[in-house]
Design a protein around this motif. Structure first.
Motif, PDB file in Angstrom:
ATOM      1  N   HIS A  94      -1.236  15.549 -18.974  1.00 37.93           N
ATOM      2  CA  HIS A  94      -1.395  15.964 -17.582  1.00 37.93           C
ATOM      3  C   HIS A  94      -1.505  14.726 -16.702  1.00 37.93           C
ATOM      4  N   PHE A  95      -0.931  14.797 -15.503  1.00 36.45           N
ATOM      5  CA  PHE A  95      -1.074  13.685 -14.576  1.00 36.45           C
ATOM      6  C   PHE A  95      -0.815  14.151 -13.148  1.00 36.45           C
ATOM      7  N   LEU A  96      -1.403  13.421 -12.212  1.00 37.97           N
ATOM      8  CA  LEU A  96      -1.058  13.533 -10.808  1.00 37.97           C
ATOM      9  C   LEU A  96      -0.022  12.462 -10.504  1.00 37.97           C
ATOM     10  N   HIS A  97       0.925  12.788  -9.637  1.00 33.54           N
ATOM     11  CA  HIS A  97       1.927  11.806  -9.223  1.00 33.54           C
ATOM     12  C   HIS A  97       2.140  11.979  -7.730  1.00 33.54           C
ATOM     13  N   ILE A  98       1.706  10.984  -6.971  1.00 28.15           N
ATOM     14  CA  ILE A  98       1.794  11.060  -5.520  1.00 28.15           C
ATOM     15  C   ILE A  98       2.592   9.863  -5.019  1.00 28.15           C
ATOM     16  N   ARG A  99       3.740  10.147  -4.441  1.00 27.45           N
ATOM     17  CA  ARG A  99       4.565   9.078  -3.883  1.00 27.45           C
ATOM     18  C   ARG A  99       4.156   8.811  -2.445  1.00 27.45           C
ATOM     19  N   SER A 100       4.084   7.553  -2.115  1.00 26.90           N
ATOM     20  CA  SER A 100       3.743   7.128  -0.759  1.00 26.90           C
ATOM     21  C   SER A 100       4.880   7.475   0.197  1.00 26.90           C
ATOM     22  N   ALA A 105       6.456   0.992  -1.317  1.00 21.36           N
ATOM     23  CA  ALA A 105       5.145   1.009  -1.956  1.00 21.36           C
ATOM     24  C   ALA A 105       5.232   0.516  -3.405  1.00 21.36           C
ATOM     25  N   MET A 106       4.122  -0.070  -3.880  1.00 18.57           N
ATOM     26  CA  MET A 106       4.018  -0.558  -5.248  1.00 18.57           C
ATOM     27  C   MET A 106       3.564   0.586  -6.158  1.00 18.57           C
ATOM     28  N   PRO A 107       4.306   0.917  -7.223  1.00 20.80           N
ATOM     29  CA  PRO A 107       3.842   1.938  -8.161  1.00 20.80           C
ATOM     30  C   PRO A 107       2.613   1.436  -8.946  1.00 20.80           C
ATOM     31  N   MET A 108       1.666   2.334  -9.179  1.00 19.34           N
ATOM     32  CA  MET A 108       0.449   1.978  -9.916  1.00 19.34           C
ATOM     33  C   MET A 108      -0.012   3.166 -10.746  1.00 19.34           C
ATOM     34  N   GLY A 136      -5.296   1.047   7.016  1.00 19.45           N
ATOM     35  CA  GLY A 136      -4.612  -0.024   6.312  1.00 19.45           C
ATOM     36  C   GLY A 136      -3.236  -0.298   6.881  1.00 19.45           C
ATOM     37  N   ARG A 137      -2.486  -1.092   6.141  1.00 17.59           N
ATOM     38  CA  ARG A 137      -1.148  -1.478   6.565  1.00 17.59           C
ATOM     39  C   ARG A 137      -0.104  -0.879   5.634  1.00 17.59           C
ATOM     40  N   ALA A 138       1.094  -0.682   6.140  1.00 17.37           N
ATOM     41  CA  ALA A 138       2.157  -0.101   5.314  1.00 17.37           C
ATOM     42  C   ALA A 138       2.404  -0.930   4.061  1.00 17.37           C
ATOM     43  N   GLU A 139       2.262  -2.260   4.175  1.00 17.04           N
ATOM     44  CA  GLU A 139       2.527  -3.116   3.022  1.00 17.04           C
ATOM     45  C   GLU A 139       1.437  -3.031   1.956  1.00 17.04           C
ATOM     46  N   ASP A 140       0.371  -2.267   2.220  1.00 23.47           N
ATOM     47  CA  ASP A 140      -0.666  -2.027   1.215  1.00 23.47           C
ATOM     48  C   ASP A 140      -0.419  -0.756   0.411  1.00 23.47           C
ATOM     49  N   THR A 377     -14.597   0.935  -0.805  1.00 25.33           N
ATOM     50  CA  THR A 377     -14.661  -0.398  -1.404  1.00 25.33           C
ATOM     51  C   THR A 377     -13.629  -0.529  -2.515  1.00 25.33           C
ATOM     52  N   PHE A 378     -13.515   0.499  -3.333  1.00 26.42           N
ATOM     53  CA  PHE A 378     -12.530   0.474  -4.418  1.00 26.42           C
ATOM     54  C   PHE A 378     -11.122   0.261  -3.866  1.00 26.42           C
ATOM     55  N   VAL A 379     -10.789   0.991  -2.822  1.00 27.08           N
ATOM     56  CA  VAL A 379      -9.456   0.861  -2.222  1.00 27.08           C
ATOM     57  C   VAL A 379      -9.223  -0.568  -1.745  1.00 27.08           C
ATOM     58  N   GLU A 380     -10.201  -1.143  -1.066  1.00 25.10           N
ATOM     59  CA  GLU A 380     -10.044  -2.511  -0.564  1.00 25.10           C
ATOM     60  C   GLU A 380      -9.916  -3.509  -1.707  1.00 25.10           C
ATOM     61  N   GLU A 381     -10.654  -3.286  -2.778  1.00 27.90           N
ATOM     62  CA  GLU A 381     -10.567  -4.188  -3.934  1.00 27.90           C
ATOM     63  C   GLU A 381      -9.194  -4.109  -4.587  1.00 27.90           C
ATOM     64  N   VAL A 382      -8.672  -2.913  -4.742  1.00 26.03           N
ATOM     65  CA  VAL A 382      -7.340  -2.766  -5.340  1.00 26.03           C
ATOM     66  C   VAL A 382      -6.271  -3.387  -4.448  1.00 26.03           C
ATOM     67  N   ARG A 383      -6.360  -3.107  -3.163  1.00 30.95           N
ATOM     68  CA  ARG A 383      -5.380  -3.696  -2.237  1.00 30.95           C
ATOM     69  C   ARG A 383      -5.409  -5.217  -2.311  1.00 30.95           C
ATOM     70  N   ALA A 384      -6.618  -5.784  -2.187  1.00 35.04           N
ATOM     71  CA  ALA A 384      -6.739  -7.247  -2.176  1.00 35.04           C
ATOM     72  C   ALA A 384      -6.363  -7.845  -3.518  1.00 35.04           C
ATOM     73  N   GLY A 385      -6.785  -7.188  -4.588  1.00 33.84           N
ATOM     74  CA  GLY A 385      -6.544  -7.731  -5.913  1.00 33.84           C
ATOM     75  C   GLY A 385      -5.095  -7.804  -6.303  1.00 33.84           C
ATOM     76  N   LEU A 386      -4.298  -6.849  -5.848  1.00 36.34           N
ATOM     77  CA  LEU A 386      -2.911  -6.760  -6.292  1.00 36.34           C
ATOM     78  C   LEU A 386      -1.913  -7.172  -5.211  1.00 36.34           C
ATOM     79  N   ARG A 387      -2.408  -7.592  -4.070  1.00 34.31           N
ATOM     80  CA  ARG A 387      -1.524  -7.901  -2.932  1.00 34.31           C
ATOM     81  C   ARG A 387      -0.497  -8.974  -3.258  1.00 34.31           C
ATOM     82  N   SER A 388      -0.874  -9.968  -4.028  1.00 35.73           N
ATOM     83  CA  SER A 388       0.040 -11.087  -4.309  1.00 35.73           C
ATOM     84  C   SER A 388       1.191 -10.702  -5.226  1.00 35.73           C
ATOM     85  N   LEU A 389       1.142  -9.509  -5.843  1.00 35.63           N
ATOM     86  CA  LEU A 389       2.191  -9.093  -6.772  1.00 35.63           C
ATOM     87  C   LEU A 389       3.290  -8.296  -6.094  1.00 35.63           C
ATOM     88  N   ARG A 390       3.162  -8.060  -4.808  1.00 35.23           N
ATOM     89  CA  ARG A 390       4.172  -7.249  -4.121  1.00 35.23           C
ATOM     90  C   ARG A 390       5.458  -8.052  -3.892  1.00 35.23           C
TER      91      ARG A 390
END
Length: 390
Positions: A94-100, A105-108, A136-140, A377-390
């Protein structure tokens, strides 16, 4: 009475099938009948949680469960997002799948642990997938995939041994390929952290980096524990070792025996999970400062309704002694350390295992269930943590 979904037909092959959560009323009636005839244990002989969930606190939670809690509210929230099931390696997942709405957008893929479920991510779906509507921003933006672990909730239960962390990691790689993602990141805490690390160790196709909100790393042999971070890491780990490992010892050695009690008693299942919400969240003595009763009961209900006590515990039997090793990872790794997490290593310990740490931060609030407790906070951490990989 369990609502465990029927196995997928092998003839359906790799099909991705829509899924709707619709618990039969008979299952809810059965639960109500069981809660009406509870046999309570006697009161603890201490004035705190050191012997487990205090009787008075458990009575309050169950009174709310019986009188004010509404499962259909949770069910509607789940069905408000696209749910699917697909067969991978012989199991229905089972899974949820939500496309931006943002095409770049970066798949995660996000992985939960125990006693978590995919429910702990519901509040972060909107901000992660549609950041422009949430400050947030579209690039996030992320396209996100949130699976249920095998044996947990709405995924199938393995009927044979072998569903280790490493096998789940391979299955997640298959899932992302099946969804058409050839470049993506992975995120996880608890078992999700182990699975995410295993994906990186295996270099599953398409994975370009990971984010962890539980970072298990061990000190070097010559560690002298003279600095504050190392002392804190040692003290937290030692406290958990002394008083916090009872559940994992049972689940990693005799999950089936535990299952008889928790499959038969909703209050037993609730207490087994409620204790961890108290022990592993960030609060000043009251777990409801971190999570409200309905949120905790949503998770408890998913375990109860799907009879997942034994099947979820078997992951400990399969992988507990090997899941968090020192296998080196050279993919980019982002780490968020939350202040009430059960492991809080210094960065230099992590650098012995992760050769490319692209982000390291200590959050101000939150515990083991980071997305559940502190979604913003979680959202901001994920955005900041993975931003350089876009």
């Amino acid at each position: 009475m369990s609502i465990y979904p029927p196995p997928l037909d092998a003839a359906q092959g790799n099909a991705i099938l829509p899924f709707t959560l619709d618990v039969p009323q008979a299952a809810l009636d059965d639960l109500a009948a069981r809660l009406a005839r509870i046999r309570w244990p006697d009161r603890e002989t201490v004035d705190d949680w050191s012997q487990g969930v205090p009787l008075a606190r458990m009575r309050v939670l169950v009174d709310h469960w019986r009188g004010a809690y509404d499962w259909r509210r949770c069910e509607a929230a789940v069905n408000g997002w696209p749910n699917y099931r697909t067969a991978i390696d012989g199991l229905g997942i089972h899974f949820l799948h939500i496309r931006s709405p943002h095409p770049d957008a970066m798949p995660m893929i996000l992985s939960h642990g125990w006693p978590g479920t995919f429910l702990e991510f519901l509040e972060v779906i909107g901000p992660l997938t549609d950041p422009t509507r949430h400050g947030g921003r579209a690039e996030d933006a992320f396209h996100i995939v949130i699976p249920s672990l095998p044996g947990y909730g709405l995924s199938d239960k393995p009927i044979a041994t072998g569903w280790t962390v490493e096998r789940i990691a391979r299955a997640w790689g298959t899932l992302m390929q099946r969804l058409g993602y050839d470049r993506y990141v992975a995120q996880g805490g608890d078992w999700g952290s182990a699975i995410t690390r295993a994906m990186a160790v295996q270099r599953v196709p398409g994975l370009v980096g990971i984010h962890l909100n539980m970072v298990v790393c061990f000190p070097p042999p010559d560690e002298d524990f003279t600095d504050a971070e190392a002392q804190e890491a040692r003290d937290v780990a030692e406290a958990h070792k002394q008083t916090g490992l009872g559940y994992s010892t049972q689940q990693s050695t005799r999950p089936q025996t535990l299952g008889y009690a928790l499959a038969d008693s909703p209050v037993g299942q609730a207490a087994w999970i409620y204790e961890k919400f108290q022990a592993w969240t960030d609060h000043d003595g009251d777990p409801e400062q971190a999570l409200d009763r309905d949120a905790m009961l949503d998770t408890i209900m998913l375990y109860w309704l799907t009879d997942s006590a034994a099947s979820s515990a078997r992951l400990y039997w399969e992988s507990f002694r090997s899941a968090f090793g020192n296998a080196p990872i050279d993919l980019p790794v982002a780490c968020s350390i939350f202040p009430a997490e059960m492991r809080r290593p210094p960065r230099r310990w992590a650098e012995r295992v992760f050769s490319d740490i692209i982000y390291w931060n200590r959050a101000a609030r939150g515990g083991h269930f980071a997305a559940f407790e502190q979604p913003a906070t979680f959202v901001e951490e994920v955005r900041a943590g993975l931003r350089s990989l876009r």
